[in-house]
Design an enzyme around this catalytic site. Structure first.
Site, PDB file in Angstrom:
ATOM      1  CD  GLU A  21      11.435  42.170  -4.076  1.00 20.98           C
ATOM      2  OE1 GLU A  21      10.736  42.747  -3.259  1.00 20.98           O
ATOM      3  OE2 GLU A  21      11.618  40.935  -4.364  1.00 20.98           O
ATOM      4  CG  HIS A  33       8.757  39.906   0.067  1.00 24.58           C
ATOM      5  ND1 HIS A  33       8.973  40.873  -0.295  1.00 24.58           N
ATOM      6  CD2 HIS A  33       9.380  39.126  -0.780  1.00 24.58           C
ATOM      7  CE1 HIS A  33       9.664  41.014  -1.373  1.00 24.58           C
ATOM      8  NE2 HIS A  33      10.108  39.995  -1.700  1.00 24.58           N
TER       9      HIS A  33
HETATM   10 MN    MN Z   1      11.180  39.477  -3.110  1.00 16.90          MN
END
Ligand code: MN
Length: 246
Positions: free
Chosen positions: A77, A166
């Site tokens: 990410e 998230h």
């Molecule tokens: Mn994450």
């Protein structure tokens, strides 16, 4: 002007502090813009924050391409960081966390607003980015620049964006200010939840006004965060270095 070595040391300290203060667990990450090249940023290889050492810090291009990774595996990410640096020249540090206290706000849409003075650093409006709106059924991870740039659209000119289901992305002018902000975000989220329960009885919940938030943010200076940073360094068993340039 901060040197590359000092920013790397600072980034390691930031990782240890965020682990110690339970903002990051085995996941999540904090980066810094490269002090000598604004088109690059510094971020650890994929490793739990409490274990990160100077040798783990990798340089990336803003599009997420590693410059000097060697066999060090990057975080999936990392695009969250590069997309924010790309769109926001004023930002020099970014945290991505999955802090549990914050997550319910992104799922329910219950508005996260400053209610305790230092919480003003999260800003007047904390937007929620929902990956589903543009990308449909994904694993919710931000795994390319397209998703990162979409998240940045939601962040706008703010410093905090929640990510539905998230976590959140938190930005700042420098590493210490950003660490301060993400820790206060967690504190404010917990306080708001506690106040919500009491407000069911009293029928009252008074948030900070826009004017109060503006007034507090004027005093968000090294004077505010240095005292906290020194304390957090001690708690994380990291050396405290006074930084006159921040
Ligand atoms: Mn994450």
């Amino acid at each position: 002007m901060a040197t590359l070595d000092s920013v790397i040391e600072e980034l390691v300290t930031a990782n240890r502090i965020l682990a110690r203060e339970e903002i990051l667990d085995s996941f999540g990450h904090i980066s810094a813009r490269h002090p000598e090249n604004p088109n690059r940023y510094l971020l650890s290889r994929a490793r739990a924050p409490d274990l990160i050492e100077e040798g783990d810090i990798v340089t990336f291009e803003l599009d997420g391409t590693p410059v000097d990774a060697g066999d060090r595996k990057p975080y999936l990410e990392r695009y969250i960081h590069g997309a924010i640096y790309e769109a926001r020249p004023d930002i020099h540090s970014v945290v991505h966390s999955h802090t549990g206290s914050v997550l319910p706000y992104g799922v329910t849409g219950w508005k996260l607003r400053p209610m305790a003075h230092v919480g003003a650093c999260i800003g007047k409006d904390v937007p929620i980015w929902d990956s589903d709106e543009k990308f449909g059924d994904t694993d919710l991870l931000v795994v390319n620049m397209s998703m990162g740039r979409d998240l940045v659209k939601t962040l706008g000119q703010g410093k905090v964006a929640l990510m539905r289901g998230h976590g959140c992305a938190v930005a700042g002018d420098n590493i210490r200010e950003t660490v301060f902000r993400v820790i206060q975000l967690d504190v404010n989220a917990r306080l708001q939840r506690e106040a919500l329960a009491m407000s069911q009885v009293t029928g009252k919940m008074k948030f900070m006004s826009d004017g109060e938030i503006d007034a507090w943010n004027k005093i968000l200076t090294p004077y505010s965060w240095e005292r906290a940073w020194e304390n957090w360094c001690k708690r994380a068993s990291r050396p405290y270095r006074f930084q006159p340039w921040v």
